[in-house]
Design a protein around this motif. Structure first.
Motif, PDB file in Angstrom:
ATOM      1  N   HIS A   6       6.070 -13.097   8.502  1.00 31.52           N
ATOM      2  CA  HIS A   6       4.622 -12.901   8.543  1.00 31.52           C
ATOM      3  C   HIS A   6       4.273 -11.423   8.420  1.00 31.52           C
ATOM      4  O   HIS A   6       3.369 -11.048   7.665  1.00 31.52           O
ATOM      5  N   ASP A   7       4.983 -10.572   9.139  1.00 26.84           N
ATOM      6  CA  ASP A   7       4.733  -9.139   9.045  1.00 26.84           C
ATOM      7  C   ASP A   7       5.053  -8.606   7.649  1.00 26.84           C
ATOM      8  O   ASP A   7       4.376  -7.702   7.148  1.00 26.84           O
ATOM      9  N   HIS A  32       2.228  -9.084   5.296  1.00 22.34           N
ATOM     10  CA  HIS A  32       1.189  -8.076   5.476  1.00 22.34           C
ATOM     11  C   HIS A  32       1.679  -6.679   5.100  1.00 22.34           C
ATOM     12  O   HIS A  32       0.978  -5.692   5.335  1.00 22.34           O
ATOM     13  N   SER A  33       2.893  -6.582   4.549  1.00 23.05           N
ATOM     14  CA  SER A  33       3.520  -5.308   4.184  1.00 23.05           C
ATOM     15  C   SER A  33       3.573  -4.350   5.366  1.00 23.05           C
ATOM     16  O   SER A  33       3.307  -3.158   5.242  1.00 23.05           O
ATOM     17  N   ALA A  34       3.940  -4.883   6.526  1.00 21.32           N
ATOM     18  CA  ALA A  34       3.961  -4.083   7.749  1.00 21.32           C
ATOM     19  C   ALA A  34       5.372  -3.723   8.206  1.00 21.32           C
ATOM     20  O   ALA A  34       5.528  -3.015   9.186  1.00 21.32           O
ATOM     21  N   THR A  79       2.667 -15.437   0.382  1.00 23.91           N
ATOM     22  CA  THR A  79       1.885 -14.245   0.684  1.00 23.91           C
ATOM     23  C   THR A  79       0.457 -14.387   0.177  1.00 23.91           C
ATOM     24  O   THR A  79      -0.501 -14.083   0.899  1.00 23.91           O
ATOM     25  N   HIS A 101      -1.342 -16.789   2.368  1.00 23.45           N
ATOM     26  CA  HIS A 101      -1.607 -16.246   3.696  1.00 23.45           C
ATOM     27  C   HIS A 101      -2.744 -15.226   3.666  1.00 23.45           C
ATOM     28  O   HIS A 101      -3.617 -15.235   4.539  1.00 23.45           O
ATOM     29  N   ILE A 102      -2.740 -14.358   2.671  1.00 15.61           N
ATOM     30  CA  ILE A 102      -3.816 -13.372   2.569  1.00 15.61           C
ATOM     31  C   ILE A 102      -5.142 -14.073   2.260  1.00 15.61           C
ATOM     32  O   ILE A 102      -6.187 -13.694   2.797  1.00 15.61           O
ATOM     33  N   HIS A 155      -6.722 -15.214   5.380  1.00 19.26           N
ATOM     34  CA  HIS A 155      -7.443 -14.176   6.109  1.00 19.26           C
ATOM     35  C   HIS A 155      -8.783 -13.844   5.445  1.00 19.26           C
ATOM     36  O   HIS A 155      -9.772 -13.614   6.125  1.00 19.26           O
TER      37      HIS A 155
END
Length: 124
Positions: free
Chosen positions: A66-67, A70-72, A102, A105-106, A109
């Motif tokens: 998941h992270d 989000h490119s985290a 991805t 998921h985006i 949001h």
């Protein structure tokens, strides 16, 4: 040609992995392979420990995937895609693909709605 090589090297230098993300990745890999190994042994207690270790490793891999979406995890997209695919292979999400998950998921949001559909027949 030299400018391209310098740009590629600069992009590589920017893609660093933080120490805590590296520890999390190492824990997930050790939990997955170590838990699976403990499950193969004949001791009841080691099987129980392996179950807990494997389960926790799988849960952590879902969080890290998941992270990565989000490119985290890393400072560059390439590193996040690499680790995201690795985490999806560990937790079973590899059947749909990191890029598609991805985007879904985006969109979740942005649109604030769950519009995710998965057609198992089409995927096979």
């Amino acid at each position: 040609m030299t400018a391209t090589i310098a740009t590629d090297l600069q992009a590589y230098k920017v893609q660093q992995l933080s120490p805590w993300n590296a520890v999390a990745l190492l824990y997930i890999l050790l939990g997955y392979f170590g838990g699976t190994t403990l499950l193969c042994l004949s001791s009841f207690w080691l099987n129980g420990l392996g179950t807990l270790l494997l389960t926790h490793g799988l849960i952590c891999s879902a969080y890290l995937a998941h992270d990565c979406m989000h490119s985290a995890v890393g400072k560059g997209r390439r590193l996040n895609v690499l680790f995201g695919n690795m985490m999806l292979w560990i937790n079973g999400g590899c059947y749909y693909g990191f890029d598609h998950l991805t985007l879904q998921h985006i969109a979740h949001h942005v649109q604030r709605v769950d519009s995710f559909t998965f057609d198992i027949v089409a995927a096979i």
